[in-house]
Design a protein around this motif. Structure first.
Motif, short mmCIF file in Angstrom:
data_model
loop_
_atom_site.label_atom_id
_atom_site.label_comp_id
_atom_site.label_asym_id
_atom_site.label_seq_id
_atom_site.Cartn_x
_atom_site.Cartn_y
_atom_site.Cartn_z
N CYS A 133 0.86 -1.18 0.00
CA CYS A 133 0.00 0.00 0.00
C CYS A 133 0.90 1.23 0.00
O CYS A 133 1.85 1.33 0.78
N CYS A 186 0.29 3.01 3.73
CA CYS A 186 0.65 2.39 5.01
C CYS A 186 1.68 1.28 4.85
O CYS A 186 2.09 0.69 5.85
N ARG A 237 1.39 -1.65 4.00
CA ARG A 237 0.93 -3.02 4.22
C ARG A 237 1.06 -3.81 2.92
O ARG A 237 0.83 -3.25 1.84
N CYS A 290 -4.51 0.16 0.01
CA CYS A 290 -5.30 -0.88 0.67
C CYS A 290 -6.66 -0.30 0.99
O CYS A 290 -6.80 0.92 1.16
N CYS A 314 -7.04 2.11 3.95
CA CYS A 314 -6.53 3.45 3.66
C CYS A 314 -7.48 4.23 2.75
O CYS A 314 -7.67 5.43 2.92
ZN LIG Z 1 -2.87 1.15 3.47
#
Ligand SMILES: [Zn+2]
Ligand SMILES: [Zn+2]
Lengths: 124, 1138
Positions: free
Chosen positions: A64, A67, A69, A86, A89
């Motif tokens: 992402c 973030c 991830r 993601c 988010c």
């Molecule tokens: Zn994210």
């Protein structure tokens, strides 16, 4: 010269949201033996297991852009809009996205409520 | 996409102007092949992701068409997707800052294409952008955008498959038990997994073990087909894309490699591996799947593994079973823990519909014909109750092929009438193409009705079945150890089978199961089917046990022991066959036979054939006899088959017909590539079985070579031949790969009336790839050296070789002999009956050549001289024949299967285990059941003493061959001796002596022997039977001359004193003329006989085993000599005589 090197598994990609796990053989933007195709994000890539042609690849997921991830490309987990986001988010920053994307998410939400996941077929 | 549709679409497009066309003002036509080709030249080049002309490019254009239509439908005025806005560099701005404000679907695609013009631009090579052969920039960018959408779509499609696959795996009942299972395996050496259909154990447990870090996993399956499909499925599910981590190994095929972590293999194959390496060092985990089916190999494997476990404490064993009799398995392994997994079946309604009493009674008048009416009623009930839009097929379980045709007939008539059913048979004797039809789909509103044997209970899984109709009957082979006879009998099924059949209705949705019996019948069924070990012949099992050093099979701790009598019969049989000695230890031939995965008699043929240089035809026959008969049942609709087959039929018997058929087939394959399938169809042959025979033949060949019974092959010598073979193989590999990529067979839609007589549509369709390549033919050519096979099968045997070949077959089959009934000549052709030692009144199988031409077996061909008194001379002939047969099968009648005729006197003298004589040797009894009377006592003695010598010589050579097979050439049989024996046997076969042949009656058998005599002293006749020691026989009386020969032990009034009576006789060798008793005469003759003539050295050298693969024994009738020649050498030789 043999340009078709057998891809070696580098490890398992696991989506941090849905848990989907699959072995990936490449991470980056230019998967091997794909010549003219480039990826617009650094992605986890495997050979497409559903196509016998060994040069076809399958993008599993990426990070992402907000973030970091690791998320799969499944619509339940992330979306791409010039970058990877993601869904958590996206939902946090919904206003930043164009209307079309918001409508799309809304549609998907109501759709998944009325249609629970389909039955899988049985095998011994 | 069908081309007609493509055209229609193209037309439609040209009528309705699409927006893109409108914009261009009509100078660009997307559907024009020339325009498309120009774009393909730019974007689908050899080095591009999509190549012109590939399946991928076809899919792209189909996608393109859909996209165009979508654009047309989309509200006009909106900017078309075709023209993407200039892309912002996505990496330019961090976070949300750089998001394009104006939405465009193109921003949602995470890949890009550098192609043709673009690439040229990007790299600045080749002097800037290529203009392309006239593709305007706008169309180029439209095309490029569509391409991106297509790639994105393909990614989404594959990813959705991946996600679905993982969802399904997680949703399987077994998934919940994953951790429990892995814990149990970690903590115990043996674990039982019990779960019913649909729980996912077969596909998931191996993957769980792999994921948990185990490797070298073997998973055994009862059926070969399951090994292949599971390996495919597990490979697919585990997304293995880095070579072969998942493989399978079956009789003729292996995908195993050093990288293989898990291999699916048959139980039989794992047993063979134990035989070679008793501790199975190559494996860490063994999974035995479907152990509840209780196959012979499965039961035995469990017994072997139980013994092995203490020696391999690091080895893990997982037993997998349906929830049937779990306690038996757990208990056998000392209370192993059981992980019980619920199955996943949809609810199934059971309807008991026992056949009404009066109907059952009415039908019992003709017990051989099944009454189809109750079955038809179920079809009607389904039509009545369920609307045709509700899909769901019917699966009918019947006991056998005859029952299937009875139901098929009425069901098809009903289907024709209603147009609501497609009725298809399913049983193992159907051709593969016909079997495959059951997987095809019926047209909408029509149901499939599959009428099947119990093959559909476990072996074949058909999706879409909603209704099951269960007759409750099964036909199974049962074994009568006394008569050594396989019987195909009808039984009620077990409750476990009934549940299995029922379950087939609930695999994809709720179902209905109609049972044509009462609930009380069901309750009275046996709980489980009878394990195979309790109902089959155990010869092969005992042989294998002996070669594994498992000791006395009678005391082996089986899961459930077989009947003692079956074991005794097997041991006795193996002793009779010479595989075990008196102490029940393996003989040299026995230990070789134990390694051949075939019936003992067929193994013996292979060994015997090798000695006389007849390996090639014997390999073929042994292989053809070990697979299911390639001859399909003659159908009423195709009487031409019988005519077309006739030239293949051999007047000597079925094994030779098989030899002819195989050889002819190989010739067709090598001469007219690709036409063998048609050749087979015209003759009613199942080609698949010929392929199997070819594979098996190759396996036998390798085994014989490994054991030093055949010389290793030499590859083509000159480099040109090698290269061309190499080139050919590369081409074949390419064809196979292409076939695999396009996925082989796809499901087709069935036509109404399908399966009805005459409409069968397997006109070479199945197995043919999209390119029209016969993939079986490709595989055949990859696996076999066709030139070598052709050479081996293309040379006709000389009459001498033919005679020897029959002798070899006969010796292999002995004591499986039948004698024609003495009144056969007065019977109708179809009523000919035969007798074996233990069983009377057997008929010939209808496919047997002697069933259609019984005159071949008649001994009375010699013109009876007019006026010659019958009476004592009755039945005398020099042409009595016996039938040697491969197996005895009982269905409604006992049948002899695969028969060969043999001259009775010679066969019995050469092969009998016990040969008893009267004093003057004019009366002989073979194996205590057949009496031979040879009125000419001199001839009788001569034959007997020749037989004695031939047997000794043959036995000696055979033993030397078996002992010498461990590689030392010094131990090989002397070629001169082999040639001498050949010559001797041929002369022996040509002897023409009048004799009679009959079975002893039961009473005669009782009073056959004189019994122990008081005169114990052996007659002082040194040299009789070449110095054989004569000892009085304690049981029969008389004297034992050889292991198989007892002299003068037959009771008879006339010859009580005959052994003392001397008569004048001239020795043919030394011309001595004096009175002899019969015994003295024999004694003199055998000591006086000149040394056996040595065969000419040249011939001896030729028959030695130096033959190259392409050489074949050849007998030239012009110069009356045998040679070893290649095909060209034969031609050259023949020319000499012209
Ligand atoms: Zn994210
Ligand atoms: Zn995910």
């Amino acid at each position: 010269m043999d340009s078709h090197k057998e891809a070696q598994p580098k490890g398992d990609f696991e989506c941090q949201l849905c848990g989907l796990t699959a072995p990936y053989s490449y991470y980056g933007q230019k998967p091997p033996n794909t010549h003219s195709v480039v990826l617009l994000e650094e992605s986890y890539v495997m050979k497409d297991p559903f196509i016998p042609d060994k040069d076809k690849f399958l993008i599993l997921g990426s990070q992402c852009s907000l973030c970091n991830r690791r998320v799969c490309v499944g619509t339940e987990c992330s979306l791409f809009y010039s970058k990877r986001f993601c869904l958590p988010c996206v939902n946090e920053n919904l206003r930043e996205f164009p209307l079309e994307i918001r409508q799309d998410l809304e549609k998907r939400k109501s759709h998944s409520k009325s249609h629970p996941s389909k039955k899988a077929d049985a095998r011994t | 996409m069908p081309s007609s549709e493509k055209e229609r679409r193209a037309k439609r497009r040209s009528r309705d102007p699409s927006p893109s066309r409108g914009q261009q003002g009509g100078c660009w036509d997307w559907s024009c092949p020339e325009m498309r080709r120009r774009l393909e030249e730019l974007y689908f080049r050899e080095q591009d992701y999509i190549r012109a002309g590939s399946e991928d490019s076809r899919q792209f254009w189909a996608f393109f068409g859909r996209l165009q239509r979508f654009q047309t439908l989309k509200a006009k005025g909106e900017p078309a997707v075709w023209a993407p806005p200039a892309r912002a560099d996505p990496s330019a701005a961090p976070g949300l800052a750089g998001l394009p404000r104006e939405y465009d679907p193109c921003y949602r695609i995470n890949l890009s294409v550098l192609s043709g013009d673009v690439e040229g631009l990007a790299r600045g090579r080749r002097g800037g952008p290529r203009q392309g052969p006239g593709v305007p920039a706008e169309q180029r960018s439209q095309f490029r955008a569509a391409l991106l959408h297509y790639l994105d779509f393909a990614q989404k499609q594959s990813f959705a498959k991946l996600a679905k696959l993982q969802r399904e795996r997680a949703a399987l009942p077994i998934a919940q038990y994953r951790d429990r299972l892995l814990r149990a395996v970690a903590q115990n050496q043996v674990v039982v997994v019990a779960g019913d259909t649909g729980c996912g154990k077969s596909t998931q447990v191996p993957q769980y073990l792999l994921a948990a870090g185990y490797s070298h996993v073997a998973c055994t399956q009862p059926r070969r087909i399951a090994c292949i499909s599971l390996a495919k499925r597990v490979g697919f599910e585990s997304l293995h894309q880095y070579g072969a981590e998942v493989g399978y190994q079956i009789r003729f095929e292996s995908t195993r490699s050093p990288a293989t972590k898990i291999v699916f293999l048959t139980e039989g194959l794992l047993l063979r591996q134990v035989q070679r390496e008793p501790a199975l060092p190559g494996y860490q985990v063994l999974i035995a799947d479907e152990v509840h089916e209780r196959h012979l190999h499965s039961d035995f494997l469990l017994g072997v593994l139980r013994r092995l476990l203490p020696a391999r404490p690091d080895l893990k064993l997982v037993l997998m079973s349906a929830t049937i009799n779990i306690r038996l398995f757990a208990g056998y392994f000392g209370g192993a823990p059981v992980v019980q997994v619920p199955g996943r079946l949809f609810p199934i309604t059971v309807v008991y519909q026992p056949i009404p009493q009066e109907e059952a009674l009415a039908a019992s008048g003709k017990p051989e014909r099944l009454d189809p009416r109750p079955y038809l009623r179920v079809l009607q009930a389904i039509d009545h109750k369920y609307p045709p839009e509700e899909r769901g097929d019917l699966l009918v379980f019947l006991s056998g092929v005859a029952e299937i045709s009875a139901v098929l007939e009425v069901a098809q008539a009903y289907a024709t009438h209603t147009q609501r059913w497609v009725v298809l048979p399913l049983h193992s004797t159907l051709s593969i193409a016909e079997q495959d039809k059951v997987f095809d789909m019926p047209p909408p509103g029509v149901r499939k009705c599959i009428v099947s044997t119990n093959i559909a209970e476990t072996s074949v899984t058909i999706d879409g079945v909603r209704f099951v109709l269960d007759s409750g009957k099964v036909k199974e082979l049962s074994y009568d150890p006394q008569a050594k006879l396989q019987r195909l009998q009808e039984f009620w099924i077990s409750r476990a089978s009934a549940e299995q059949r029922k379950g087939r209705a609930g695999r994809t949705g709720p179902g209905v199961c109609y049972r044509l019996y009462a609930e009380s019948d069901y309750d009275a069924f046996a709980p489980y089917p009878v394990p195979e070990i309790q109902r089959v012949a155990l010869d092969a099992l005992v042989l294998q046990m002996k070669s594994m050093g498992l000791g006395d099979p009678r005391t082996f701790p089986f899961l459930e022991p077989p009947p003692q009598s079956s074991l005794e019969t097997a041991v006795r049989y193996l002793r009779e066959q010479g595989a075990l000695d008196r102490a029940e230890s393996l003989t040299p031939i026995g230990s070789l036979l134990a390694q051949l995965p075939v019936d003992v008699v067929i193994g013996k043929m292979l060994v015997l054939g090798a000695l006389f240089g007849l390996a090639e035809p014997v390999l073929t026959m042994a292989a053809a006899l070990s697979v299911q008969s390639p001859f399909l049942r003659p159908t009423r609709t195709n009487p031409d088959c019988a005519t077309a087959r006739r030239p293949l039929e051999s007047p000597h018997g079925d094994p030779l017909t098989l030899l002819n058929t195989f050889n002819e087939w190989v010739q067709v394959k090598s001469e007219r590539a690709g036409s063998s399938r048609k050749w087979c169809r015209l003759r009613g042959l199942e080609e698949h079985r010929l392929y199997e025979a070819a594979n098996l033949r190759h396996q036998f060949q390798v085994l014989l070579r490994d054991h030093g019974l055949l010389e290793p092959v030499q590859g083509p010598r000159d480099s040109y031949a090698r290269q061309s073979r190499h080139r050919e193989r590369r081409e074949l590999h390419r064809l196979r790969q292409r076939h695999e990529e396009t996925g082989g067979r796809t499901r087709k839609v069935l036509r109404l009336q399908e399966g009805e007589a005459g409409s069968s549509s397997d006109e070479g369709a199945s197995g043919t790839g999209p390119s029209g390549v016969d993939i079986q033919d490709v595989k055949f050519k990859l696996r076999h050296n066709v030139d070598e096979l052709q050479a081996a099968s293309g040379t006709a045997l000389s009459s001498h070789q033919f005679a020897l070949l029959k002798l070899v077959l006969c010796r292999g089959l002995y004591p499986q002999l039948a004698v024609p009934d003495q009144y056969n000549s007065c019977r109708k052709d179809s009523d000919q009956i035969f007798h074996t030692k233990n069983k009377q009144g057997i008929v010939l199988h209808p496919t047997c050549v002697f069933a259609s031409s019984p005159e071949l077996l008649q001994a009375t061909e010699e013109k009876a001289e007019p006026g010659r008194s019958r009476g004592s001379q009755e039945g005398l002939s020099s042409r009595h024949q016996l039938l040697a047969f491969v197996s005895l099968l009982e269905t409604n009648k006992p049948y002899l299967v695969n028969c060969l005729r043999a001259p009775a006197l010679q066969a019995l003298l050469l092969f009998s285990r016990a040969l008893d004589t009267s004093a003057d040797c004019t009366r002989l009894v073979a194996d205590s059941w057949l009496e031979l009377c040879v009125p000419d006592s001199g001839a009788a003695l001569r034959l007997l003493s020749t037989a004695l010598q031939l047997r000794a010589a043959w036995e000696g050579l055979l033993n030397r061959q078996l002992e010498g097979r461990r590689g030392e050439p010094g131990h090989r049989p002397d070629p001169r001796e082999v040639a001498t024996l050949r010559q001797g046997l041929l002369e022996f076969l040509q002897q023409k002596v009048q004799y009679s042949l009959r079975r002893l009656t039961a009473l005669e058998k009782q009073n056959c022997y004189v019994g122990p005599q008081t005169v114990a002293a052996a007659p002082g006749l040194p040299g009789l039977f070449q110095g054989a020691e004569m000892t009085p026989d304690e049981e029969k009386g008389g004297y034992r001359v050889a292991e198989f020969l007892t002299y003068n032990c037959l009771a008879s009034e006339t010859d009580l004193y005959s052994d003392c009576l001397r008569s004048f006789w001239t020795c043919p060798h030394c011309a001595l003329y004096m009175p002899f008793t019969p015994m003295e005469r024999m004694s003199h003759e055998s000591s006086c006989r000149p040394r056996p003539q040595e065969a000419p050295l040249e011939e001896a050298a030729e028959s030695s085993a130096k033959a190259t693969a392409l050489q074949r024994p050849y007998h030239c009738d012009a110069c009356e000599r045998d040679f070893l020649f290649t095909s060209t050498e034969i031609l050259r030789h023949r020319k000499q005589h012209q």
